[in-house]
Design an enzyme around this catalytic site. Structure first.
Site, PDB file in Angstrom:
ATOM      1  N   LYS A 158       0.887  -1.170   0.000  1.00  0.00           N
ATOM      2  CA  LYS A 158       0.000   0.000   0.000  1.00  0.00           C
ATOM      3  C   LYS A 158       0.917   1.210   0.000  1.00  0.00           C
ATOM      4  O   LYS A 158       1.445   1.602   1.030  1.00  0.00           O
ATOM      5  CB  LYS A 158      -0.868  -0.022   1.261  1.00  0.00           C
ATOM      6  N   GLU A 233       9.630   1.447  10.677  1.00  0.00           N
ATOM      7  CA  GLU A 233      10.657   2.474  10.413  1.00  0.00           C
ATOM      8  C   GLU A 233       9.960   3.817  10.541  1.00  0.00           C
ATOM      9  O   GLU A 233       9.150   4.174   9.686  1.00  0.00           O
ATOM     10  CB  GLU A 233      11.226   2.321   8.997  1.00  0.00           C
ATOM     11  N   CYS A 267      13.794  11.006   6.654  1.00  0.00           N
ATOM     12  CA  CYS A 267      13.620  10.606   8.058  1.00  0.00           C
ATOM     13  C   CYS A 267      14.916  10.699   8.839  1.00  0.00           C
ATOM     14  O   CYS A 267      14.894  10.970  10.028  1.00  0.00           O
ATOM     15  CB  CYS A 267      13.051   9.199   8.130  1.00  0.00           C
ATOM     16  N   GLU A 365       9.814  16.341  14.868  1.00  0.00           N
ATOM     17  CA  GLU A 365      10.216  16.196  13.463  1.00  0.00           C
ATOM     18  C   GLU A 365       9.408  17.164  12.599  1.00  0.00           C
ATOM     19  O   GLU A 365       8.177  17.162  12.637  1.00  0.00           O
ATOM     20  CB  GLU A 365       9.937  14.756  13.021  1.00  0.00           C
TER      21      GLU A 365
HETATM   22  P1  NAD Z   1       2.179   8.384   7.420  1.00  0.00           P
HETATM   23  O1  NAD Z   1       2.440   7.629   8.669  1.00  0.00           O
HETATM   24  O2  NAD Z   1       1.121   9.386   7.414  1.00  0.00           O
HETATM   25  O3  NAD Z   1       1.803   7.370   6.229  1.00  0.00           O
HETATM   26  C1  NAD Z   1       2.633   6.278   5.916  1.00  0.00           C
HETATM   27  C2  NAD Z   1       1.811   5.241   5.187  1.00  0.00           C
HETATM   28  O4  NAD Z   1       0.850   4.712   6.092  1.00  0.00           O
HETATM   29  C3  NAD Z   1       1.029   5.777   3.988  1.00  0.00           C
HETATM   30  O5  NAD Z   1       1.049   4.816   2.953  1.00  0.00           O
HETATM   31  C4  NAD Z   1      -0.384   5.895   4.553  1.00  0.00           C
HETATM   32  O6  NAD Z   1      -1.372   5.796   3.562  1.00  0.00           O
HETATM   33  C5  NAD Z   1      -0.426   4.689   5.487  1.00  0.00           C
HETATM   34  N1  NAD Z   1      -1.453   4.747   6.524  1.00  0.00           N
HETATM   35  C6  NAD Z   1      -1.962   5.843   7.145  1.00  0.00           C
HETATM   36  N2  NAD Z   1      -2.893   5.450   8.056  1.00  0.00           N
HETATM   37  C7  NAD Z   1      -2.966   4.102   8.007  1.00  0.00           C
HETATM   38  C8  NAD Z   1      -3.725   3.118   8.700  1.00  0.00           C
HETATM   39  N3  NAD Z   1      -4.629   3.440   9.628  1.00  0.00           N
HETATM   40  N4  NAD Z   1      -3.533   1.826   8.407  1.00  0.00           N
HETATM   41  C9  NAD Z   1      -2.628   1.460   7.477  1.00  0.00           C
HETATM   42  N5  NAD Z   1      -1.883   2.339   6.762  1.00  0.00           N
HETATM   43  C10 NAD Z   1      -2.038   3.647   7.039  1.00  0.00           C
HETATM   44  O7  NAD Z   1       3.593   8.986   6.981  1.00  0.00           O
HETATM   45  P2  NAD Z   1       3.923   9.896   5.732  1.00  0.00           P
HETATM   46  O8  NAD Z   1       3.396  11.254   6.013  1.00  0.00           O
HETATM   47  O9  NAD Z   1       3.538   9.225   4.463  1.00  0.00           O
HETATM   48  O10 NAD Z   1       5.522   9.897   5.789  1.00  0.00           O
HETATM   49  C11 NAD Z   1       6.256  10.752   6.601  1.00  0.00           C
HETATM   50  C12 NAD Z   1       6.739  10.042   7.855  1.00  0.00           C
HETATM   51  O11 NAD Z   1       7.458   8.869   7.510  1.00  0.00           O
HETATM   52  C13 NAD Z   1       7.707  10.880   8.658  1.00  0.00           C
HETATM   53  O12 NAD Z   1       7.375  10.810  10.012  1.00  0.00           O
HETATM   54  C14 NAD Z   1       9.049  10.216   8.424  1.00  0.00           C
HETATM   55  O13 NAD Z   1       9.992  10.407   9.412  1.00  0.00           O
HETATM   56  C15 NAD Z   1       8.670   8.806   8.258  1.00  0.00           C
HETATM   57  N6  NAD Z   1       9.696   8.086   7.502  1.00  0.00           N
HETATM   58  C16 NAD Z   1      10.487   7.173   8.150  1.00  0.00           C
HETATM   59  C17 NAD Z   1      11.490   6.507   7.468  1.00  0.00           C
HETATM   60  C18 NAD Z   1      12.368   5.497   8.123  1.00  0.00           C
HETATM   61  O14 NAD Z   1      12.951   4.699   7.431  1.00  0.00           O
HETATM   62  N7  NAD Z   1      12.499   5.484   9.421  1.00  0.00           N
HETATM   63  C19 NAD Z   1      11.667   6.756   6.117  1.00  0.00           C
HETATM   64  C20 NAD Z   1      10.861   7.685   5.498  1.00  0.00           C
HETATM   65  C21 NAD Z   1       9.853   8.344   6.204  1.00  0.00           C
END
Ligand code: NAD
Length: 467
Positions: A158, A233, A267, A365
């Site tokens: 997804k 992550e 991130c 962040e």
């Molecule tokens: P997000 O948590 O809003 O979304 C991530 C994913 O989760 C998306 O595909 C979203 O559609 C899905 N999602 C949202 N609600 C859900 C639910 N209830 N059930 C299942 N899936 C769901 O994050 P974002 O805004 O897309 O990305 C930014 C964040 O990601 C930042 O906090 C960043 O630090 C983190 N990030 C971490 C890493 C790492 O490797 N540690 C890498 C990149 C980004």
């Protein structure tokens, strides 16, 4: 994706605000179908041998290289990163990850003996639900897909709402290289609907999630209730610690550039620059100069060094953080300006200082081009300040004395510490992941493969295969 989804959503180029694609919004009901398809795919894929799986990864790497321009232009248009950075970060890096996993698979201890002579067999855990964010979309998919596939798992992905096109492009490449049906499935739609429905489904063994702390907590809770494995992550507020014997100019310039990769939507960006108090003003001045030298604009122009952030919402998050920091008494030395663009979610990179250690901008962040410069009072204080965070994804240390830098690195609570500006090596096999609230589990390298592998001990095994 099945064609008969009830609705569609538009994918918008953050530089032009033009619609560049339309994808189906999968209803929740698609989740169980996708899991069923992946279960069928698992039956086929888990029965292939490791060498065949490794070769499939190499074929995918080659197919991505063959489509390098197309994939980097698509990714750049989806997320706004300059196209040359998209080529290196969203094609070349994932290609290296795929090839590294083909190599790792050929040496991995799939079938070993323990001290008592029992067989210890490692095999693919089953169906994997992969949920990814938008910031490094191709890299984040491949960091999950490569180890899952080579382990013999099947995957339901997804991707983030903002960046589904590259995921569908990858799925088409997988089909073109002969990956059997059902092994890699993509479901586009809302996280809160079809993402949630996937999580709530039965029939998966691993969920591998990259995204925010808030959603990650929820993913971990649901997976726990199903006794499925969760690799998380999550976010970061990573420090770059500069000691008094470091080359300040190099340390500051490198940290600023590293922080502002992908308009700071990274991130593991070093977003807290910690410098000796006596050199704070000098460090702020150097950081301001580097920030001011960015060419912010059209990501398809080779002269551009920073594109827009990924969405209007993300731009507003960043400017909101800066506004609150100002009213909290912080000084925004440069950046955070949006007014010169009529279209596109652009803002200039910001350097912030005069912040207290408890200030929001020093702890939360931002996920945009914002670097906070703070003073430390010597090495002990620097370690305390670096570790004074809920997060622990990554860190940087800078010292003129390699031994001192190495000792400092060992005291920092972070999953990856980089000494004196070292960058991702040619083969990205070093484990990546978080201490504390930055996550659970590791990606990349052999440890990243372990996340998708189940272990079976066979006691009384008659040593078949060793005779
Ligand atoms: P997000 O948590 O809003 O979304 C991530 C994913 O989760 C998306 O595909 C979203 O559609 C899905 N999602 C949202 N609600 C859900 C639910 N209830 N059930 C299942 N899936 C769901 O994050 P974002 O805004 O897309 O990305 C930014 C964040 O990601 C930042 O906090 C960043 O630090 C983190 N990030 C971490 C890493 C790492 O490797 N540690 C890498 C990149 C980004």
């Amino acid at each position: 994706m099945r064609p008969e989804a009830a609705a569609e959503f538009e994918v918008v180029n953050p530089a032009t605000e033009e619609v560049i694609g339309v994808v189906p919004v999968a209803p929740a009901a698609f989740a169980s179908e996708a899991i069923a398809a992946a279960q069928a795919g698992f039956g086929v894929w888990a029965a292939t041998d490791v060498e065949a799986r490794a070769r499939m990864l190499e074929r995918l790497a080659q197919a991505m290289e063959d489509h390098r321009s197309q994939l980097s232009e698509l990714t750049s248009a989806e997320i706004g990163t300059p196209v040359k950075d998209a080529a290196t970060g969203q094609v070349d890096l994932p290609v290296r990850v795929l090839r590294s996993y083909a190599d790792i698979a050929r040496k991995y201890p799939w079938d070993t003996r323990d001290a008592a002579g029992s067989a210890v067999v490692r095999e693919g855990a089953g169906v994997v639900v992969a949920i990814t964010p938008w910031n490094f979309p191709v890299h984040q998919i491949i960091a999950k897909l490569a180890p899952a596939l080579v382990a013999g798992c099947s995957v339901v992905l997804k991707p983030a709402e903002l960046t589904p096109l590259n995921a569908l492009f990858l799925a088409a490449l997988c089909e073109s290289i002969g990956l059997p049906p059902g092994v890699f499935n993509v479901v586009t739609g809302k996280g809160s609907v079809v993402g949630e429905a996937l999580l709530q489904s039965d029939g998966y063994e691993v969920v591998s999630f990259t995204g925010s702390l808030q959603v990650g907590r929820h993913v971990g809770e649901v997976a726990g209730s199903k006794v499925a494995r969760a690799a998380l992550e999550l976010g970061g507020k990573s420090p770059a610690v500069v000691l008094d014997d470091a080359d300040l100019t190099t340390a500051v310039q490198t940290t600023v550039r590293n922080c502002f990769v992908n308009a700071g939507q990274k991130c593991n960006a070093p977003t807290r620059l910690l410098v000796p108090r006596a050199r704070l003003d000098e460090a702020v001045e150097i950081a301001g100069e580097v920030a001011g030298s960015y060419v912010v604009g059209d990501p398809s122009d080779p002269a551009t060094t920073m594109g827009p952030v990924a969405s209007a919402a993300q731009r507003d998050v960043v400017t909101g953080f800066l506004d609150r920091a100002r009213s909290d008494g912080a000084r925004v030395v440069t950046g955070g300006e949006t007014q010169q663009w009529e279209r596109g979610y652009f803002l200039t990179p910001a350097i912030v200082t005069d912040v207290s250690r408890s200030a929001e901008i020093a702890r939360e962040e931002v996920f945009g081009p914002v670097l906070v410069v703070m003073a430390h009072d010597g090495e002990e204080d620097a370690v305390a300040l670096a570790n004074d965070s809920d997060y622990g994804l990554s860190a940087e240390v800078w010292s003129g004395d390699p031994g001192r830098a190495a000792r400092l690195a060992r005291r920092i609570k972070a999953g990856q510490v980089r000494v004196n500006g070292v960058r991702t090596p040619e083969l990205p096999v070093s484990p990546f992941g978080g201490y504390k609230r930055s996550g659970i589990g590791r990606e990349l390298g052999e440890l990243g493969l372990d996340e998708f592998v189940e272990i079976k001990a066979i006691l009384g095994d008659p040593f078949v295969g060793e005779e």
